[in-house]
Enzyme design. Structure first.
Site, mmCIF file in Angstrom:
data_model
loop_
_atom_site.group_PDB
_atom_site.id
_atom_site.type_symbol
_atom_site.label_atom_id
_atom_site.label_comp_id
_atom_site.label_asym_id
_atom_site.label_seq_id
_atom_site.Cartn_x
_atom_site.Cartn_y
_atom_site.Cartn_z
ATOM 1 N N HIS A 6 0.828 -1.208 0.000
ATOM 2 C CA HIS A 6 0.000 0.000 0.000
ATOM 3 C C HIS A 6 0.860 1.254 0.000
ATOM 4 C CE1 HIS A 6 -3.701 -2.009 2.049
ATOM 5 N NE2 HIS A 6 -3.534 -2.347 0.792
ATOM 6 N N ARG A 58 -3.414 -1.270 -17.427
ATOM 7 C CA ARG A 58 -3.452 -2.431 -16.533
ATOM 8 C C ARG A 58 -4.664 -2.253 -15.622
ATOM 9 N NH1 ARG A 58 2.497 -1.568 -16.320
ATOM 10 N NH2 ARG A 58 3.528 -3.528 -16.873
ATOM 11 N N ARG A 85 -6.277 -3.702 -21.209
ATOM 12 C CA ARG A 85 -5.947 -5.122 -21.020
ATOM 13 C C ARG A 85 -6.928 -5.699 -20.008
ATOM 14 N NH1 ARG A 85 -0.281 -6.886 -18.557
ATOM 15 N NH2 ARG A 85 -1.227 -6.166 -16.624
ATOM 16 N N GLU A 108 3.621 -12.808 -24.282
ATOM 17 C CA GLU A 108 4.501 -12.771 -23.110
ATOM 18 C C GLU A 108 4.866 -14.172 -22.613
ATOM 19 O OE1 GLU A 108 2.544 -10.401 -20.101
ATOM 20 O OE2 GLU A 108 0.586 -11.217 -20.578
ATOM 21 N N ASN A 134 8.267 -8.192 -19.737
ATOM 22 C CA ASN A 134 8.475 -8.503 -18.311
ATOM 23 C C ASN A 134 8.253 -9.987 -18.072
ATOM 24 O OD1 ASN A 134 8.635 -5.767 -18.227
ATOM 25 N ND2 ASN A 134 6.652 -5.459 -17.246
ATOM 26 N N ASP A 135 7.154 -10.477 -18.621
ATOM 27 C CA ASP A 135 6.880 -11.903 -18.458
ATOM 28 C C ASP A 135 7.634 -12.755 -19.465
ATOM 29 O OD1 ASP A 135 5.162 -12.382 -16.223
ATOM 30 O OD2 ASP A 135 3.668 -11.160 -17.253
ATOM 31 N N ARG A 187 10.338 -13.068 -11.880
ATOM 32 C CA ARG A 187 10.580 -11.628 -12.022
ATOM 33 C C ARG A 187 10.554 -10.873 -10.699
ATOM 34 N NH1 ARG A 187 5.231 -9.513 -15.336
ATOM 35 N NH2 ARG A 187 5.375 -7.595 -14.173
ATOM 36 N N CYS A 243 5.198 -3.465 -24.661
ATOM 37 C CA CYS A 243 4.757 -2.678 -23.505
ATOM 38 C C CYS A 243 5.414 -3.127 -22.194
ATOM 39 C CB CYS A 243 3.239 -2.714 -23.383
ATOM 40 S SG CYS A 243 2.595 -4.374 -23.146
HETATM 41 C C1 PEP Z 1 4.758 -7.635 -19.332
HETATM 42 O O1 PEP Z 1 4.671 -8.770 -18.872
HETATM 43 O O2 PEP Z 1 5.748 -7.226 -19.966
HETATM 44 C C2 PEP Z 1 3.678 -6.661 -19.138
HETATM 45 C C3 PEP Z 1 3.669 -5.503 -19.742
HETATM 46 O O3 PEP Z 1 2.684 -7.010 -18.280
HETATM 47 P P1 PEP Z 1 2.819 -6.995 -16.685
HETATM 48 O O4 PEP Z 1 4.111 -6.359 -16.333
HETATM 49 O O5 PEP Z 1 1.644 -6.240 -16.218
HETATM 50 O O6 PEP Z 1 2.766 -8.443 -16.363
HETATM 51 MG MG MG Z 2 2.796 -9.543 -18.175
#
Ligand code: PEP
Ligand code: MG
Length: 586
Positions: free
Chosen positions: A193, A300, A336, A443, A466-467, A477, A514
């Site tokens: 938070h 998101r 999304r 992803e 990211n994923d 991650r 993204c």
């Molecule tokens: C990602 O996985 O790169 C992504 C943009 O989604 P998130 O970071 O919300 O999982």
């Molecule tokens: Mg992701």
């Protein structure tokens, strides 16, 4: 002697100031036995403390800036509601009377009871609720201890760096009100938070430095870099001068960057770029306008599920989407659908509710029932969101983005469900965009390898690095211990990104990226060299990215990227990367 500490940078910015130490976690409680005669007095004392705690929370609520996002006040409202609940305001009175013990001990007993109940549920949601219970109980305990006024001398906060074991949401709001330079906490993570509020309220902050209060003295000089998560205690004059210089440069850089707001995003050899924004909360919309982003490439929506005890309704979704659309004034909004699970666990009861119905795999949630899998397995979660997105699409340009797709079957199921929802809306004479574009987040490595097939079923694709990096390199991650292996330039990762971009080009559908890589100036030129022209990132990184990209030639980068992918050792890769970024502005 200077000391350096590293933690999790959760809110960007450089702060320099004196340390103000704060203890927020559980207060030591001594149990006393009461005579029957002194019970009424003790009950009065307890009630006075509850009143003082309530006044403290109400003051925090009144101090919330008018333009703060609505979730800021909901944190505080939750605490006020909890305090008003008989479980916290009545039950301790009964304990005082029946067990003849002092108010502190009664409250502590009730805390243990509640934690036992929550603790047996074993999930992240409840951990958050336990935090809330602790915040509220500690607030009453402090009032019992010495009255709220003496808890913290907020007048001394201005310009200081608060160093605390933990902070309550009320503290965070009050800190902004009293002009703190920044804060550091011993506990917490990116999604706590306090971290969320710090970002929303623009306070430089670092969390997760265990025991820092043992090493830092009140009044000691501190510097804090909220981006890299580094704290320096008692910096030498040279270090301090350097830090001040950095602070000055960072302000100067922001000033320089703001000159690029209206500059067209085109490379020096004429390649047109699209730089759009990733958003999560309402606050991001202001930042997006400040940098003139090309719409929203990733909204998101998980944030809509936070700070509440029930799932958001179709109307809740609709209201927020139309509000965001209005702010975008005709620019495209890519929504999304909820990517819940794994690193985006829901707080409290809500997670419980989902688990009852969907039971995500507890052992390996990143590979469990998350993202689109969860939505498809529980369409009561999905359909209200689809309906809201479709309804909002009558009000402005929207694209729908599906997270975590792994198989074509999932895409087919989503499209079939969307058709059903469209059919119902037609029957109900509700307007929507018949041609709402549907895209997929790429992803998962399987989806990247088979991107050409996915492209046949989708209107656009967006690469979530990211994923994608997490799954390709088998690195959690959010696990600090393997963070050093998280390598966006790994040849396998670059090859997957290239595959997806080419699949999009061959099928004639747009491909965006993204993940964090899209706004990281170490990598953006590499992405351009791989053929990417559509970047989506946090709004505050857009101008920096623009500056790096408009000053280079894609034709040159293409060749350099081929060399980068062929480099097998880290050293060779670094050499090519240095060349790629050699002409980049500092
Ligand atoms: C990602 O996985 O790169 C992504 C943009 O989604 P998130 O970071 O919300 O999982
Ligand atoms: Mg992701």
């Amino acid at each position: 002697m200077s000391l350096m500490f590293n933690g999790i940078g959760v809110s960007r910015g450089i702060a320099i100031g004196e340390a103000y130490l704060l203890r927020r976690n559980q207060i030591d409680v001594t149990s006393r036995t009461l005579s029957k005669k002194s019970v009424p007095n003790e009950v009065r004392r307890f009630k006075r403390a509850v009143k003082a705690a309530r006044a403290h929370l109400l003051t925090a609520r009144d101090n919330i800036p008018k333009d703060a996002p609505s979730d800021v006040s909901s944190f505080i409202e939750t605490h006020i509601l909890m305090l008003d609940d008989g479980v916290l305001s009545q039950r301790p009175v009964e304990i005082i009377k029946s067990e003849l013990i002092n108010a502190e001990a009664a409250l502590q007993q009730q805390r243990e009871e509640l934690i036992k109940v929550f603790g047996s549920m074993e999930d992240t949601y409840l951990a958050t609720r336990v935090d809330d219970v602790n915040h509220v109980i500690d607030c009453v305990l402090r009032a019992l201890d010495d009255g709220m006024q003496q808890v913290v001398d907020t007048e001394q906060w201005k310009g200081r760096i608060i160093v605390a074991d933990d902070l309550t949401p009320a503290d965070t709001v009050n800190m902004q009100h009293h002009g703190v330079a920044g804060f550091i906490t011993e506990t917490g993570g990116q999604l706590s938070h306090t971290a969320i509020l710090a970002r929303s309220l623009g306070i430089p902050a670092i969390v997760g430095i265990p025991n820092i209060r043992r090493y830092v003295q009140p009044g000691e000089a501190l510097t804090l870099d909220g981006q890299i998560g580094m704290v320096l205690a008692e910096p030498t004059d040279t270090m301090l001068a350097e830090f001040k210089q950095q602070q000055k440069e960072s302000r100067q850089k922001q000033k320089e960057l703001s000159k690029l707001i209206d500059t067209e995003a085109v490379t020096s050899d004429g390649v047109q770029l699209k730089l759009s924004a990733n958003i999560e909360i309402e606050e991001d919309l202001k930042a997006l306008k400040r940098v003139n982003a090309d719409g929203v490439g990733l909204y998101r929506t998980e944030f809509l599920f936070m700070n509440r005890d029930s799932l958001p309704t179709e109307q809740d979704h609709f209201k927020v989407y139309t509000k965001v659309l209005r702010a975008l004034k005709g620019d495209t909004l890519t929504i999304r659908t909820a990517d819940l699970g794994a690193d985006k666990q829901l707080p409290g009861q809500l997670q419980d509710k989902l688990q009852e119905r969907a039971r995500p795999l507890a052992h390996n949630p990143a590979m469990g029932l998350r993202g689109i899998r969860l939505c498809l397995s529980d369409t009561s979660l999905f359909i209200p969101q689809l309906r809201a997105i479709l309804r909002a699409s009558a009000r402005g340009p929207i694209r729908l983005l599906l997270p975590m797709i792994t198989s074509i079957t999932e895409v087919e199921q989503c499209l079939a469900l969307l058709e059903q929802v469209k059919h119902t809306l037609r029957e109900q004479n509700i307007e929507f965009d018949e041609n709402l574009p549907v895209g997929g987040m790429i992803e998962v490595p399987a989806a990247a390898v088979a991107a050409a097939q996915f492209a046949e079923h989708l209107d656009f694709m967006s690469i979530g690095t990211n994923d994608l990096i997490q799954y390709t390199l088998a690195i959690d991650r959010i696990d600090d211990q393997v963070n050093y292996l998280y390598d966006p330039l790994h040849p396998a990762v670059l090859s997957l990104i290239k595959t997806v971009i080419e699949a999009g080009q061959n099928s004639g559908i747009p491909v965006a990226l993204c993940g964090e890589m899209a706004g990281d100036t170490r990598y953006v030129r590499v992405l351009l060299g791989l053929g990417l022209t559509d970047f989506s990132m946090p709004p505050n990184l857009i101008l920096e990215t623009k500056r790096s990209l408009i000053s280079c030639r894609r034709a040159t980068l293409r060749k350099q990227t081929v060399a980068l992918m062929a480099a097998s050792t880290l050293k060779d890769r670094q050499t090519v990367l240095d060349k790629i970024n050699a002409s980049a502005p500092p």
